[in-house]
Scaffold this motif. Structure first.
Motif, PDB file in Angstrom:
ATOM      1  N   UNK A 153       0.835  -1.204   0.000  1.00 47.57           N
ATOM      2  CA  UNK A 153       0.000   0.000   0.000  1.00 47.57           C
ATOM      3  C   UNK A 153       0.867   1.250   0.000  1.00 47.57           C
ATOM      4  N   UNK A 154       1.910   1.227   0.768  1.00 43.95           N
ATOM      5  CA  UNK A 154       2.812   2.381   0.823  1.00 43.95           C
ATOM      6  C   UNK A 154       3.453   2.644  -0.540  1.00 43.95           C
ATOM      7  N   UNK A 155       3.811   1.579  -1.238  1.00 45.74           N
ATOM      8  CA  UNK A 155       4.394   1.740  -2.563  1.00 45.74           C
ATOM      9  C   UNK A 155       3.360   2.277  -3.550  1.00 45.74           C
ATOM     10  N   UNK A 156       2.127   1.817  -3.424  1.00 43.14           N
ATOM     11  CA  UNK A 156       1.055   2.327  -4.282  1.00 43.14           C
ATOM     12  C   UNK A 156       0.803   3.808  -4.015  1.00 43.14           C
ATOM     13  N   UNK A 157       0.882   4.207  -2.748  1.00 43.83           N
ATOM     14  CA  UNK A 157       0.707   5.615  -2.405  1.00 43.83           C
ATOM     15  C   UNK A 157       1.815   6.478  -3.002  1.00 43.83           C
ATOM     16  N   UNK A 158       2.915   5.842  -3.398  1.00 43.30           N
ATOM     17  CA  UNK A 158       4.013   6.546  -4.065  1.00 43.30           C
ATOM     18  C   UNK A 158       3.851   6.551  -5.578  1.00 43.30           C
ATOM     19  N   UNK A 159       2.753   5.966  -6.080  1.00 46.47           N
ATOM     20  CA  UNK A 159       2.455   6.065  -7.507  1.00 46.47           C
ATOM     21  C   UNK A 159       2.629   4.815  -8.332  1.00 46.47           C
ATOM     22  N   UNK A 160       2.539   3.633  -7.708  1.00 45.42           N
ATOM     23  CA  UNK A 160       2.751   2.387  -8.445  1.00 45.42           C
ATOM     24  C   UNK A 160       1.564   1.437  -8.273  1.00 45.42           C
ATOM     25  N   UNK A 161       1.332   0.626  -9.296  1.00 49.94           N
ATOM     26  CA  UNK A 161       0.315  -0.425  -9.246  1.00 49.94           C
ATOM     27  C   UNK A 161       1.009  -1.693  -8.765  1.00 49.94           C
ATOM     28  N   UNK A 162       0.686  -2.136  -7.552  1.00 48.87           N
ATOM     29  CA  UNK A 162       1.499  -3.126  -6.849  1.00 48.87           C
ATOM     30  C   UNK A 162       0.737  -4.436  -6.655  1.00 48.87           C
ATOM     31  N   UNK A 163       1.385  -5.527  -7.038  1.00 50.14           N
ATOM     32  CA  UNK A 163       0.845  -6.864  -6.814  1.00 50.14           C
ATOM     33  C   UNK A 163       1.755  -7.595  -5.836  1.00 50.14           C
ATOM     34  N   UNK A 164       1.206  -7.956  -4.673  1.00 44.70           N
ATOM     35  CA  UNK A 164       1.941  -8.732  -3.680  1.00 44.70           C
ATOM     36  C   UNK A 164       1.353 -10.137  -3.676  1.00 44.70           C
ATOM     37  N   UNK A 165       2.169 -11.134  -3.970  1.00 46.11           N
ATOM     38  CA  UNK A 165       1.640 -12.481  -4.178  1.00 46.11           C
ATOM     39  C   UNK A 165       1.892 -13.395  -2.979  1.00 46.11           C
ATOM     40  N   UNK A 166       1.118 -14.461  -2.933  1.00 41.76           N
ATOM     41  CA  UNK A 166       1.348 -15.556  -1.989  1.00 41.76           C
ATOM     42  C   UNK A 166       2.150 -16.623  -2.727  1.00 41.76           C
ATOM     43  N   UNK A 167       3.459 -16.705  -2.518  1.00 38.72           N
ATOM     44  CA  UNK A 167       4.258 -17.660  -3.282  1.00 38.72           C
ATOM     45  C   UNK A 167       3.968 -19.116  -2.944  1.00 38.72           C
ATOM     46  N   UNK A 168       3.234 -19.351  -1.852  1.00 42.40           N
ATOM     47  CA  UNK A 168       2.964 -20.708  -1.403  1.00 42.40           C
ATOM     48  C   UNK A 168       1.543 -21.166  -1.743  1.00 42.40           C
TER      49      UNK A 168
END
Length: 286
Positions: free
Chosen positions: A93-108
């Motif tokens: 969320x913090x990275x998105x607030x800096x202007x990016x579309x962010x996908x955080x995945x569950x690698x498992x």
């Protein structure tokens, strides 16, 4: 990387040296406890959602967060061995607030939906190590292709802009291999206390990454550097030979210092690494 006995020894040492910083408010000690990260200056309003992504091996549960308006460069985030959890949702969320579309995945996802570590970053390593051992070069590559392809189909993602990817702990090699799997799309790669970046095998992540045209940020923990003192040199030599921009630095912090729920979280150095990440994306995701 993520050795339980060594981790505990290092944690106690770094606490004694005053190199572990935990604020009274906002520290996440378990997977369900809220936390706070330093606020983003000029933060944009974001939209977030839980999403499902089809891969060759099943359906991955993930967290997608992006600015509420317009289109933004995409970033794929690979968590550490403790997986997708509140700490990484906050970081995304913090990275998105800096202007990016962010996908955080569950690698498992092949084994279990998130959260996969009951106590977040405080979970004993032995409880989650089997999950990490189920992943390999093939899963890294197929997942990377599926996740980047999914991002490219999303309306909030800017067309024609390079994609960034960042990994923590075991996610470091995954980020490197993402660049190798989709070299025409990835413009920036960041690894924070990544383990296994350099091996003697011909498919070592650093050799695969060097065959791309990406720019790199490699933040190495001090105790990891002590155990593998030639790794940074191998990285510098490989990236220099490939003529790839690479910022490689050893931080005076313990393995795992970046996520705020880590038992060795060091806020000042985590913020330094975060600032270097934003600088990388600003120049590379064009």
């Amino acid at each position: 990387m993520c050795d339980q006995d060594q981790f505990e020894h290092d944690r106690l040492e770094y606490e004694a040296r005053g190199l572990v910083t935990r604020r009274q408010f906002g520290v996440l000690l378990g997977a369900g406890v809220s936390m706070m990260l330093p606020r983003v200056a000029g933060a944009v309003t974001v939209t977030q959602s839980d999403v499902s992504i089809t891969t060759p091996d099943g359906t991955c549960d993930a967290f997608f967060v992006h600015p509420a308006t317009g289109q933004s460069p995409a970033v794929l985030v690979w968590p550490d061995i403790f997986g997708l959890r509140p700490a990484f949702r906050q970081m995304g969320t913090r990275l998105a607030e800096s202007g990016y579309a962010v996908l955080v995945v569950n690698p498992f996802y092949r084994v279990k939906k998130a959260p996969t570590a009951e106590q977040g970053g405080a979970t004993p390593i032995d409880q989650v190590r089997p999950l990490a051992q189920g992943l390999n070069e093939a899963t890294h590559m197929t997942d990377a292709k599926a996740f980047i392809a999914w991002l490219d189909q999303q309306k909030p993602v800017a067309r024609g802009r390079k994609v960034g990817t960042q990994g923590y702990c075991m996610g470091g090699p995954m980020a490197f291999r993402t660049a190798a799997a989709v070299p025409d799309r990835v413009g920036a790669v960041a690894s924070f206390h990544g383990g296994g970046l350099v091996t003697q095998a011909p498919n070592s992540p650093h050799l695969q990454a060097a065959a791309t045209r990406a720019q790199f940020l490699v933040a190495i923990a001090e105790n990891d550097d002590k155990r593998a003192p030639t790794e940074k040199d191998a990285l510098r030599e490989t990236f220099t030979k490939a003529n790839l921009p690479a910022e490689i630095e050893v931080y005076a912090a313990a393995h795992g210092w970046c996520p705020p729920d880590s038992r060795v979280y060091n806020e000042p150095l985590a913020e330094k690494a975060w600032a270097r990440l934003l600088a990388l994306y600003a120049k590379a995701l064009v």
